[in-house]
Design a protein around this motif. Structure first.
Motif, PDB file in Angstrom:
ATOM      1  N   LEU A 170      84.043  44.869  32.924  1.00 44.97           N
ATOM      2  CA  LEU A 170      84.810  44.903  33.651  1.00 44.97           C
ATOM      3  C   LEU A 170      85.506  44.562  35.155  1.00 44.97           C
ATOM      4  CD1 LEU A 170      85.492  48.333  31.505  1.00 44.97           C
ATOM      5  CD2 LEU A 170      86.129  45.688  30.252  1.00 44.97           C
ATOM      6  N   ASP A 171      84.394  44.623  35.395  1.00 48.74           N
ATOM      7  CA  ASP A 171      85.168  44.529  36.470  1.00 48.74           C
ATOM      8  C   ASP A 171      83.790  44.093  37.464  1.00 48.74           C
ATOM      9  OD1 ASP A 171      87.414  44.364  39.060  1.00 48.74           O
ATOM     10  OD2 ASP A 171      86.555  46.064  39.579  1.00 48.74           O
ATOM     11  N   GLY A 172      83.158  43.501  37.239  1.00 48.24           N
ATOM     12  CA  GLY A 172      82.128  43.198  38.410  1.00 48.24           C
ATOM     13  C   GLY A 172      81.075  41.732  37.917  1.00 48.24           C
ATOM     14  N   GLU A 173      80.056  42.043  38.279  1.00 47.10           N
ATOM     15  CA  GLU A 173      79.544  40.667  38.230  1.00 47.10           C
ATOM     16  C   GLU A 173      79.087  39.807  37.134  1.00 47.10           C
ATOM     17  OE1 GLU A 173      78.753  38.575  40.883  1.00 47.10           O
ATOM     18  OE2 GLU A 173      79.696  39.437  41.812  1.00 47.10           O
ATOM     19  N   LEU A 174      79.260  40.200  35.530  1.00 45.15           N
ATOM     20  CA  LEU A 174      79.524  39.851  34.400  1.00 45.15           C
ATOM     21  C   LEU A 174      80.526  40.321  33.466  1.00 45.15           C
ATOM     22  CD1 LEU A 174      76.693  42.341  33.241  1.00 45.15           C
ATOM     23  CD2 LEU A 174      76.182  39.823  33.528  1.00 45.15           C
ATOM     24  N   ALA A 175      81.858  39.829  34.190  1.00 44.81           N
ATOM     25  CA  ALA A 175      83.429  40.012  34.266  1.00 44.81           C
ATOM     26  C   ALA A 175      83.710  38.781  33.678  1.00 44.81           C
ATOM     27  CB  ALA A 175      84.570  40.752  35.064  1.00 44.81           C
ATOM     28  N   SER A 176      82.929  37.512  34.440  1.00 44.50           N
ATOM     29  CA  SER A 176      83.525  36.113  34.319  1.00 44.50           C
ATOM     30  C   SER A 176      82.740  35.187  33.465  1.00 44.50           C
ATOM     31  CB  SER A 176      85.034  35.625  35.513  1.00 44.50           C
ATOM     32  OG  SER A 176      83.459  35.313  36.389  1.00 44.50           O
ATOM     33  N   ALA A 177      83.181  34.995  32.841  1.00 45.24           N
ATOM     34  CA  ALA A 177      81.908  33.436  32.437  1.00 45.24           C
ATOM     35  C   ALA A 177      80.616  32.805  33.136  1.00 45.24           C
ATOM     36  CB  ALA A 177      82.678  32.774  31.341  1.00 45.24           C
ATOM     37  N   LEU A 229      70.542  37.808  47.004  1.00 39.19           N
ATOM     38  CA  LEU A 229      69.308  37.440  46.395  1.00 39.19           C
ATOM     39  C   LEU A 229      69.888  39.298  45.395  1.00 39.19           C
ATOM     40  CD1 LEU A 229      66.372  36.292  48.002  1.00 39.19           C
ATOM     41  CD2 LEU A 229      66.989  35.540  46.080  1.00 39.19           C
ATOM     42  N   ARG A 230      70.173  39.797  46.398  1.00 39.20           N
ATOM     43  CA  ARG A 230      70.267  41.217  45.853  1.00 39.20           C
ATOM     44  C   ARG A 230      71.252  41.423  44.904  1.00 39.20           C
ATOM     45  NH1 ARG A 230      73.038  46.087  46.550  1.00 39.20           N
ATOM     46  NH2 ARG A 230      71.957  47.900  46.181  1.00 39.20           N
ATOM     47  N   LEU A 231      72.081  41.138  45.137  1.00 42.33           N
ATOM     48  CA  LEU A 231      73.418  41.107  43.905  1.00 42.33           C
ATOM     49  C   LEU A 231      72.722  40.115  43.337  1.00 42.33           C
ATOM     50  CD1 LEU A 231      75.507  41.841  43.586  1.00 42.33           C
ATOM     51  CD2 LEU A 231      76.779  39.507  43.841  1.00 42.33           C
ATOM     52  N   PHE A 232      71.840  38.922  42.588  1.00 42.45           N
ATOM     53  CA  PHE A 232      71.539  38.148  41.646  1.00 42.45           C
ATOM     54  C   PHE A 232      70.303  38.866  41.061  1.00 42.45           C
ATOM     55  CE2 PHE A 232      68.784  35.427  39.728  1.00 42.45           C
ATOM     56  CZ  PHE A 232      69.564  35.027  38.984  1.00 42.45           C
ATOM     57  N   LEU A 233      69.175  39.383  42.014  1.00 42.28           N
ATOM     58  CA  LEU A 233      68.842  40.285  41.056  1.00 42.28           C
ATOM     59  C   LEU A 233      68.901  42.204  40.023  1.00 42.28           C
ATOM     60  CD1 LEU A 233      66.122  41.474  40.271  1.00 42.28           C
ATOM     61  CD2 LEU A 233      65.390  42.843  43.079  1.00 42.28           C
ATOM     62  N   LEU A 234      69.985  42.231  41.030  1.00 40.05           N
ATOM     63  CA  LEU A 234      70.808  43.877  40.448  1.00 40.05           C
ATOM     64  C   LEU A 234      71.546  43.325  38.986  1.00 40.05           C
ATOM     65  CD1 LEU A 234      72.622  46.027  43.233  1.00 40.05           C
ATOM     66  CD2 LEU A 234      70.725  46.042  42.009  1.00 40.05           C
TER      67      LEU A 234
END
Length: 387
Positions: A88-95, A156-161
């Motif tokens: 809803l409001d993070g790294e998966l929020a947009s395509a 890198l950390r953000l992508f791993l999470l």
């Protein structure tokens, strides 16, 4: 004060700093896994087994059962909260943001399963374990990443999470679809009714956790008796928790995640590791049997090939860009870290072979070996890589 006297203080300060950082949960989990192995191969092995598997008075079942089916539901509840927040409001929020993590996570689940089946080579009885190497342990992986150094790009950390969160969602789907034997419709209906009531509260604007928790417990209890694994109730309950921000920029979901996540990371997951990581070596369990080899190769080879290959191919064909500032060697190290499958892999192993304790022990050995190799390689690659 002499250097010899200051050394213990510096070590203690360093350990305290690590315990409160990204590495903390991973280090605690590592310690519990090591302790489980020691206990399983010590003079206390029989007493430890009785403590975990002996019948409990009053509440029934055993301690191992309540950790795996009870406390782990809270772990999955936190996973559900994280997934909902990111969507809803993070790294998966947009395509655009979710494209590469989803591609990488999907390839990082499919390739280990294919490697498992290739190494298993039709060995009778072990095919149900195909999903064991498909999962990534976020606590261990992020912990090793933190230990690798501060000179790594933050992307890198953000992508791993993000990959780990998508991976968790895939693992939950696998558990629900492939490790559910039969469904008791009455108990299933009770679980759905409790979840529906939570959705009604959400729609009605109720923002008190006290209204949702009893219904979540009812949903878990009904799911426990329905034939669907009880931890699925944790994820589904989390999806009903309101995310809408109030005037202070806060929400019930954020408050719950803030309150429960530390308990999950520092208490529940370590307890799970302590109860499940113990393997009695030499008791008919060999690392070179088909099952442990298939699991270990799936984690160590499948994860690297799947995730790194997906990132490079997505970049080559213009589907997505790699994490900002990350070199290919760093991406390789990241892909290797994703082969640390500990918590979810051990969980799936128990579901895959519910009536075959020896196969569960073999699967555990494969998980430990594959995770250790993956963590070590990932750490070395990230330490060697230049920013």
């Amino acid at each position: 004060m002499s250097k010899s006297r200051r050394l213990p203080g510096r070590i203690a300060a360093r350990l305290i700093k690590l315990a409160h950082g990204d590495a903390g949960a991973g280090l605690i989990l590592l310690g519990c896994a090591a302790l489980a192995l020691v206990l399983a191969n010590s003079l206390l092995a029989e007493a430890w087994h009785h403590l975990l598997h002996g019948q409990l008075p009053l509440i029934g079942q055993n301690l191992h059962y309540w950790i795996n089916d009870g406390l782990m539901a809270i772990f999955f509840f936190v996973v559900g909260l994280e997934i909902k927040r990111e969507v809803l409001d993070g790294e998966l929020a947009s395509a655009a943001r979710r494209r590469l993590p989803v591609i990488a996570a999907a390839a990082g689940m499919a390739m280990p399963a294919l490697v498992f089946l290739a190494v298993a080579n039709g060995t009778p009885g072990i095919a149900p374990g195909w999903a064991i190497p498909a999962a990534t342990d976020i606590a261990f992986a992020v912990g090793v990443l933190a230990l690798a150094g501060k000179r790594l790009p933050p992307s890198l950390r953000l992508f791993l999470l993000t990959v780990a969160i998508v991976d968790d969602l895939g693992a939950v789907a696998i558990i629900a679809l492939f490790y559910t034997a039969g469904i008791d419709l009455v108990w299933g209906a009770g679980a759905l009714a409790a979840l529906a009531a939570m959705l009604v509260l959400n729609r009605a604007g109720v923002r008190s956790g006290a209204a949702y928790v009893p219904l979540a417990v009812i949903a878990w209890y009904c799911t426990l008796h329905s034939g669907v694994h009880a931890t699925i109730a944790g994820v589904l309950s989390a999806m009903t928790i309101p995310m809408q921000l109030d005037r202070r920029g806060d929400s019930l979901l954020l408050r719950m995640e803030h309150a429960v996540a530390p308990w999950s990371a520092y208490v529940i997951v370590p307890l799970f590791g302590l109860a499940n990581a113990g393997v009695k070596l030499g008791a008919g369990v060999s690392l070179f049997a088909a099952l442990p080899l298939a699991v270990a190769f799936g984690l160590f080879v499948g994860k690297q090939v799947g995730i790194l290959g997906a990132i490079l191919l997505a970049e080559k064909f213009g589907l997505a860009k790699r994490p900002a500032g990350a070199s290919t060697l760093q991406l390789w190290g990241l892909a290797a870290l994703c082969g640390i499958g500990f918590t979810m892999s051990l969980f799936i192993a128990a579901l895959a072979f519910p009536t075959a304790p020896l196969l569960v022990e073999e699967a555990k050995l494969g998980v430990l070996a594959g995770s250790a190799l993956s963590g070590l390689l990932g750490f070395v690659l990230l330490r060697l890589a230049k920013r």
